[in-house]
Design a protein around this motif. Structure first.
Motif, PDB file in Angstrom:
ATOM      1  N   PHE A 190     -11.026 -39.086  32.316  1.00  0.00           N
ATOM      2  CA  PHE A 190      -9.719 -39.695  32.545  1.00  0.00           C
ATOM      3  C   PHE A 190      -9.638 -40.201  33.976  1.00  0.00           C
ATOM      4  CE2 PHE A 190      -9.182 -36.287  29.442  1.00  0.00           C
ATOM      5  CZ  PHE A 190      -8.503 -36.917  28.411  1.00  0.00           C
ATOM      6  N   LYS A 191      -8.876 -41.286  34.189  1.00  0.00           N
ATOM      7  CA  LYS A 191      -8.606 -41.766  35.546  1.00  0.00           C
ATOM      8  C   LYS A 191      -7.334 -42.609  35.544  1.00  0.00           C
ATOM      9  CE  LYS A 191     -11.220 -46.140  35.631  1.00  0.00           C
ATOM     10  NZ  LYS A 191     -12.265 -46.920  36.352  1.00  0.00           N
ATOM     11  N   ASP A 192      -6.860 -42.918  36.756  1.00  0.00           N
ATOM     12  CA  ASP A 192      -5.712 -43.819  36.955  1.00  0.00           C
ATOM     13  C   ASP A 192      -4.491 -43.370  36.154  1.00  0.00           C
ATOM     14  OD1 ASP A 192      -7.460 -45.230  38.521  1.00  0.00           O
ATOM     15  OD2 ASP A 192      -7.804 -46.831  37.057  1.00  0.00           O
ATOM     16  N   MET A 193      -4.108 -42.104  36.338  1.00  0.00           N
ATOM     17  CA  MET A 193      -2.898 -41.593  35.700  1.00  0.00           C
ATOM     18  C   MET A 193      -1.664 -42.197  36.395  1.00  0.00           C
ATOM     19  SD  MET A 193      -1.699 -37.632  35.319  1.00  0.00           S
ATOM     20  CE  MET A 193      -3.378 -37.148  34.958  1.00  0.00           C
ATOM     21  N   ILE A 194      -0.717 -42.738  35.622  1.00  0.00           N
ATOM     22  CA  ILE A 194       0.448 -43.431  36.181  1.00  0.00           C
ATOM     23  C   ILE A 194       1.734 -42.882  35.557  1.00  0.00           C
ATOM     24  CG2 ILE A 194       1.618 -45.652  36.414  1.00  0.00           C
ATOM     25  CD1 ILE A 194      -1.119 -46.994  36.259  1.00  0.00           C
ATOM     26  N   TYR A 195       2.747 -42.614  36.426  1.00  0.00           N
ATOM     27  CA  TYR A 195       4.096 -42.270  35.987  1.00  0.00           C
ATOM     28  C   TYR A 195       4.958 -43.508  36.230  1.00  0.00           C
ATOM     29  CZ  TYR A 195       2.626 -37.375  36.870  1.00  0.00           C
ATOM     30  OH  TYR A 195       1.982 -36.173  36.896  1.00  0.00           O
ATOM     31  N   SER A 196       5.626 -44.010  35.217  1.00  0.00           N
ATOM     32  CA  SER A 196       6.497 -45.174  35.401  1.00  0.00           C
ATOM     33  C   SER A 196       7.902 -44.846  34.896  1.00  0.00           C
ATOM     34  CB  SER A 196       5.943 -46.385  34.634  1.00  0.00           C
ATOM     35  OG  SER A 196       4.676 -46.750  35.131  1.00  0.00           O
ATOM     36  N   ARG A 197       8.858 -44.821  35.829  1.00  0.00           N
ATOM     37  CA  ARG A 197      10.242 -44.536  35.433  1.00  0.00           C
ATOM     38  C   ARG A 197      10.829 -45.758  34.742  1.00  0.00           C
ATOM     39  NH1 ARG A 197      14.518 -41.257  39.148  1.00  0.00           N
ATOM     40  NH2 ARG A 197      16.153 -40.999  37.573  1.00  0.00           N
ATOM     41  N   ILE A 198      11.586 -45.517  33.682  1.00  0.00           N
ATOM     42  CA  ILE A 198      12.175 -46.619  32.923  1.00  0.00           C
ATOM     43  C   ILE A 198      13.541 -46.950  33.523  1.00  0.00           C
ATOM     44  CG2 ILE A 198      12.952 -47.387  30.652  1.00  0.00           C
ATOM     45  CD1 ILE A 198      11.019 -45.378  29.430  1.00  0.00           C
ATOM     46  N   SER A 199      13.577 -48.062  34.279  1.00  0.00           N
ATOM     47  CA  SER A 199      14.821 -48.547  34.923  1.00  0.00           C
ATOM     48  C   SER A 199      15.547 -47.412  35.636  1.00  0.00           C
ATOM     49  CB  SER A 199      15.724 -49.229  33.886  1.00  0.00           C
ATOM     50  OG  SER A 199      15.049 -50.314  33.299  1.00  0.00           O
ATOM     51  N   ASN A 200      16.862 -47.265  35.365  1.00  0.00           N
ATOM     52  CA  ASN A 200      17.652 -46.237  36.025  1.00  0.00           C
ATOM     53  C   ASN A 200      17.884 -45.013  35.143  1.00  0.00           C
ATOM     54  OD1 ASN A 200      18.003 -47.760  38.404  1.00  0.00           O
ATOM     55  ND2 ASN A 200      19.655 -48.946  37.421  1.00  0.00           N
ATOM     56  N   THR A 201      16.981 -44.808  34.204  1.00  0.00           N
ATOM     57  CA  THR A 201      17.117 -43.675  33.290  1.00  0.00           C
ATOM     58  C   THR A 201      16.318 -42.481  33.812  1.00  0.00           C
ATOM     59  OG1 THR A 201      15.157 -44.153  31.943  1.00  0.00           O
ATOM     60  CG2 THR A 201      17.199 -45.369  31.419  1.00  0.00           C
ATOM     61  N   ASP A 202      16.418 -41.388  33.090  1.00  0.00           N
ATOM     62  CA  ASP A 202      15.610 -40.221  33.417  1.00  0.00           C
ATOM     63  C   ASP A 202      14.408 -40.103  32.483  1.00  0.00           C
ATOM     64  OD1 ASP A 202      16.911 -39.600  31.103  1.00  0.00           O
ATOM     65  OD2 ASP A 202      17.724 -37.679  31.790  1.00  0.00           O
TER      66      ASP A 202
END
Length: 298
Positions: A219-231
């Motif tokens: 595995f590599k390049d793990m990304i967390y992406s928040r969806i707009s102004n939500t939780d």
């Protein structure tokens, strides 16, 4: 007597090739001599740095090949003996105290072996035999030693890497022959596939190195992406594997202590071990995430 004797020899050996200082070793040599002679075995004591006599035998099978055997020979008596021993044979006129020649003098070398170790390793295992860097592995080994007690360290190295990482020690107390290390994992920053390695140490002495487990998913390049102004979040990771079709599961912890399997799977497919990006969309916040393969239970 000091008459000339023509001596031929071959097939020197020692068995087993490795053991403790109190292991009974068997030495042998095949010889042919023109006259009756005595043959002595001399073994290097790795602790006291000297050759010790392991006894003499008589050869009387004149002009015929004979295999002579020395059994239950112990190269050293010290529990801490460690290193490569060697040996040679001496040829005597019957009743003489001094040899008329040795195998070293005739051949110019000593015979190598056995290797003495302070701790002998047996039945080394790692399970499961394959997995990813996030998989939890269990290691075990059975040991034999003359030491009353000792601490054995486990070290691991990921595929294609010569950097060893300590995974803790297990203590031998003279009774518990089997030592184990549970829930061992690898550095998540390594993205190689192939055979990992593990080894056991007593202090700074490497007792043995072994292959395994096979890291068949990276595995590599793990990304967390928040969806707009939500939780809510999208979690992404790139995956590659030596296996063509896999199910990858998202695993998370919210307290940093207990890991929970999400039971949410994404499919990985490639016939050439290519990197593929997988996504878990619209997920709740998690303190830390990781991934692993869902493997069929056999």
């Amino acid at each position: 007597p000091s008459w000339p004797v023509d001596v031929e020899f071959d097939n020197s050996s020692v068995e087993p090739g490795r053991g403790l200082s109190d292991t009974p070793f068997t030495y042998q040599l095949r010889i042919k001599a023109a006259k009756a002679i005595d043959v002595g075995l001399n073994v290097w004591d790795v602790t006291n740095k000297r050759y010790n006599s392991a006894g003499r035998q008589s050869y009387s099978n004149t002009s015929r090949w004979l295999t002579m055997v020395w059994r239950d020979v112990k190269p050293s008596t010290a529990a801490e003996s460690s290193g490569l021993s060697n040996y040679y044979f001496s040829f005597y006129y019957p009743g003489s105290d001094n040899p008329f020649i040795t195998t070293y003098e005739k051949g110019g070398r000593y015979f190598s072996g056995p290797t003495l170790t302070i701790v002998d390793l047996q039945n080394c295992t790692v399970s499961p035999g394959n997995g990813s860097i996030y998989t939890s592995y269990n290691y075990s080994v059975q040991i034999e030693t003359m030491l009353p007690s000792c601490d054995i360290e486990l070290q691991t190295a990921p595929p294609g890497c010569d950097v060893w990482t300590g995974k803790g020690t297990a203590s031998y107390n003279g009774i518990n022959r089997t030592l184990s290390w549970e829930n061992v994992s690898f550095d998540p920053n390594n993205d190689a596939v192939g055979n990992a390695s593990y080894r056991f140490l007593l202090g700074d002495t490497v007792l043995g190195k072994f292959p395994g487990p096979e890291i068949d998913v990276a595995f590599k390049d793990m990304i967390y992406s928040r969806i707009s102004n939500t939780d809510r979040f999208d979690y992404k990771v790139k995956v590659r594997s030596s296996r063509p079709n896999l199910k990858i599961e998202l695993i998370f912890t919210d307290d940093g202590l207990v890991w929970t399997r999400s039971h949410q799977l994404q499919a990985y497919g490639s016939n050439s071990s290519e990197w593929r990006e997988l996504s878990w969309k619209n997920q709740p916040w998690h303190k830390t995430i990781k991934f692993d393969v869902v493997r069929s239970q056999k």
